[in-house]
Design an enzyme around this catalytic site. Sequence first.
Site, PDB file in Angstrom:
ATOM      1  N   TYR A  78       1.320  -1.414  -0.386  1.00 18.64           N
ATOM      2  CA  TYR A  78      -0.212   0.397   0.116  1.00 18.64           C
ATOM      3  C   TYR A  78       0.757   1.457  -0.332  1.00 18.64           C
ATOM      4  O   TYR A  78       1.679   0.807   0.363  1.00 18.64           O
ATOM      5  CB  TYR A  78      -1.308   0.118   1.212  1.00 18.64           C
ATOM      6  CG  TYR A  78      -2.281   0.950   1.267  1.00 18.64           C
ATOM      7  CD1 TYR A  78      -3.145   1.115   0.578  1.00 18.64           C
ATOM      8  CD2 TYR A  78      -2.168   2.397   2.675  1.00 18.64           C
ATOM      9  CE1 TYR A  78      -3.556   2.119   0.691  1.00 18.64           C
ATOM     10  CE2 TYR A  78      -2.644   3.384   1.812  1.00 18.64           C
ATOM     11  CZ  TYR A  78      -3.509   3.510   1.420  1.00 18.64           C
ATOM     12  OH  TYR A  78      -4.305   4.442   0.958  1.00 18.64           O
ATOM     13  N   ASP A  96       9.384   2.856   0.405  1.00 20.50           N
ATOM     14  CA  ASP A  96       8.246   3.723   0.969  1.00 20.50           C
ATOM     15  C   ASP A  96       8.244   2.873   2.411  1.00 20.50           C
ATOM     16  O   ASP A  96       8.321   2.012   2.850  1.00 20.50           O
ATOM     17  CB  ASP A  96       6.908   3.213   0.168  1.00 20.50           C
ATOM     18  CG  ASP A  96       5.773   3.728   1.054  1.00 20.50           C
ATOM     19  OD1 ASP A  96       5.940   4.766   2.485  1.00 20.50           O
ATOM     20  OD2 ASP A  96       4.774   3.080   0.697  1.00 20.50           O
ATOM     21  N   LYS A 151       3.686   9.131   8.674  1.00 20.81           N
ATOM     22  CA  LYS A 151       3.571   9.013  10.184  1.00 20.81           C
ATOM     23  C   LYS A 151       3.933   9.344  11.231  1.00 20.81           C
ATOM     24  O   LYS A 151       4.241  10.590  11.695  1.00 20.81           O
ATOM     25  CB  LYS A 151       3.156   7.284   9.825  1.00 20.81           C
ATOM     26  CG  LYS A 151       2.381   7.163   9.325  1.00 20.81           C
ATOM     27  CD  LYS A 151       1.879   5.235   9.165  1.00 20.81           C
ATOM     28  CE  LYS A 151       0.432   5.436   7.650  1.00 20.81           C
ATOM     29  NZ  LYS A 151       1.121   4.348   7.145  1.00 20.81           N
TER      30      LYS A 151
HETATM   31  C1  LIG Z   1       0.127   4.879   5.487  1.00 18.13           C
HETATM   32  C2  LIG Z   1       1.126   4.861   3.900  1.00 18.13           C
HETATM   33  C3  LIG Z   1       1.349   5.698   2.683  1.00 18.13           C
HETATM   34  C4  LIG Z   1       0.044   6.569   2.645  1.00 18.13           C
HETATM   35  O1  LIG Z   1       0.036   7.639   3.923  1.00 18.13           O
HETATM   36  P1  LIG Z   1      -1.572   8.400   3.584  1.00 18.13           P
HETATM   37  O2  LIG Z   1      -0.798   9.999   4.914  1.00 18.13           O
HETATM   38  O3  LIG Z   1      -2.192   7.515   4.471  1.00 18.13           O
HETATM   39  O4  LIG Z   1      -1.981   8.901   2.579  1.00 18.13           O
HETATM   40  C5  LIG Z   1       1.637   5.282   2.007  1.00 18.13           C
HETATM   41  N1  LIG Z   1       2.449   4.038   2.170  1.00 18.13           N
HETATM   42  C6  LIG Z   1       2.537   3.540   3.131  1.00 18.13           C
HETATM   43  C7  LIG Z   1       3.265   2.096   3.045  1.00 18.13           C
HETATM   44  C8  LIG Z   1       1.618   3.188   4.282  1.00 18.13           C
HETATM   45  O5  LIG Z   1       1.738   2.442   5.373  1.00 18.13           O
END
Ligand SMILES: *Cc1c(COP(=O)(O)O)cnc(C)c1O
Length: 440
Positions: free
Chosen positions: A153, A248, A276
């Site tokens: 994701y 990511d 985050k």
């Molecule tokens: C949470 C998440 C995202 C997206 O971040 P948002 O702030 O919710 O848009 C992208 N990549 C990873 C790995 C994530 O866990």
Amino acid sequence: MSTPKPTLHRDRRRSREIFDRATKLLVGGVNSPVRAFRSVGGEPLIIERGEGSYIYDADGNQLLDYVCSWGAILLGHANPAITAAIAEQAKRGTSFGVTTELEIELAALITRAIPFIEKIRFVSSGTEATMSAVRLARGVTKRDFILKFEGGYHGHADSFLSQAGSGLATLGIAECPGVPQALAELTLNAPYNDLNAVERMFTQHKNKIAAVIVEPIAANMGVVLPAPNFLSGLRDITKKNGALLIIDEVITGFRLHNGAAQQILGVEADLTTLGKIIGGGLPVAAYGGRAELMDNVAPLGPVYQAGTLAGNPLAMSAGIAALKQLTAPGLYDRVNQNAERLVTGLRKAIAETRVPAQVNASHSLGTIFFTDQPVRDYAGAKRSDTQRYASFFREMLDRGIFLAPSQFEAAFVSAAHTAEDIDRTVAAAVECLKLIGADA
Ligand SMILES: *Cc1c(COP(=O)(O)O)cnc(C)c1O
């Protein structure tokens, strides 16, 4: 050890009344799909406040929190230094749309901890970070395809919404309507941990793949660890083919230690995305990498990306206050030891109750999968009995313990969780596993 009496569902009248109003005004009563508890049943939570490892719903029920704002909260809720920094900054103004010194301070904290990020651009969400990193990769390579992994994701930008994890896995949305076919065709999906599939795609789409984007530890199909040669293999394949590697780290950045997961896993991306934790609970994310690469972003280069609230002073002050605390001696040792205590306890409980289940974990993130097979990719994660997860989730919630309301998410241990919190969780898990074991 005796488990405390159930603290939830004792009285949920106020929460219920608020959620009723929410459903009339917000889609599904929520502003992000997994909050709606669709896959686990029961009633979505309405939270009033949090403190340390606990959150409190609108009826005053206390919950031990393993969601931790989906990993954003590493230092516990209402962390005093973060709260003070936000309050101080709020008095000076909340947004100027012009540079403040705070942006340089947060950038310095990040690049000091992750030296291969030489230059950084702040954005307001992980979605923006990954979307912009992919745009940059396409811009500099002049190629259109990207390769991601099934069950990965990377936010909700158009290019990432096929075979994706997190809420899409939870709701069973394999392909998202609204994404133009022509764009969807440019996203290739390989099984996580399958380097042969990656090699095949690079052969099939020779000189057309701009970037591979990957979670260094997958955490959005539940936690799935990278096989020993997986990330270094991706590094080799991308280099050999003139493609960029985007790692990511929106979840993993500053989660394992004061830095990126890459430093622990022995790999270095061309571009890294963060989010985050770096916002200390406020909306901050970023993408960064080598200066010569990042200098292709506007205003220095032609790859355009902008944001009215990017680098927002309130959010920057929270991020700075959070990251400054991460160098405290022993902080990560304590978090990781507590997580280890939880994982060991759960594995023991699984063995004793003979419920077919696995715990996948690394440092302070982990997932319990209800399958007797090891989970190494999305296909494996999907073999988990999600009905059993739902029962486990509800039983744990009844005992005042809030796990992710979906099989396809991670549980997070924070610096505010104590050994007592962990022991209470394990004791509750033993009871719940016995109950759902008996169900089957
Ligand atoms: C949470 C998440 C995202 C997206 O971040 P948002 O702030 O919710 O848009 C992208 N990549 C990873 C790995 C994530 O866990």
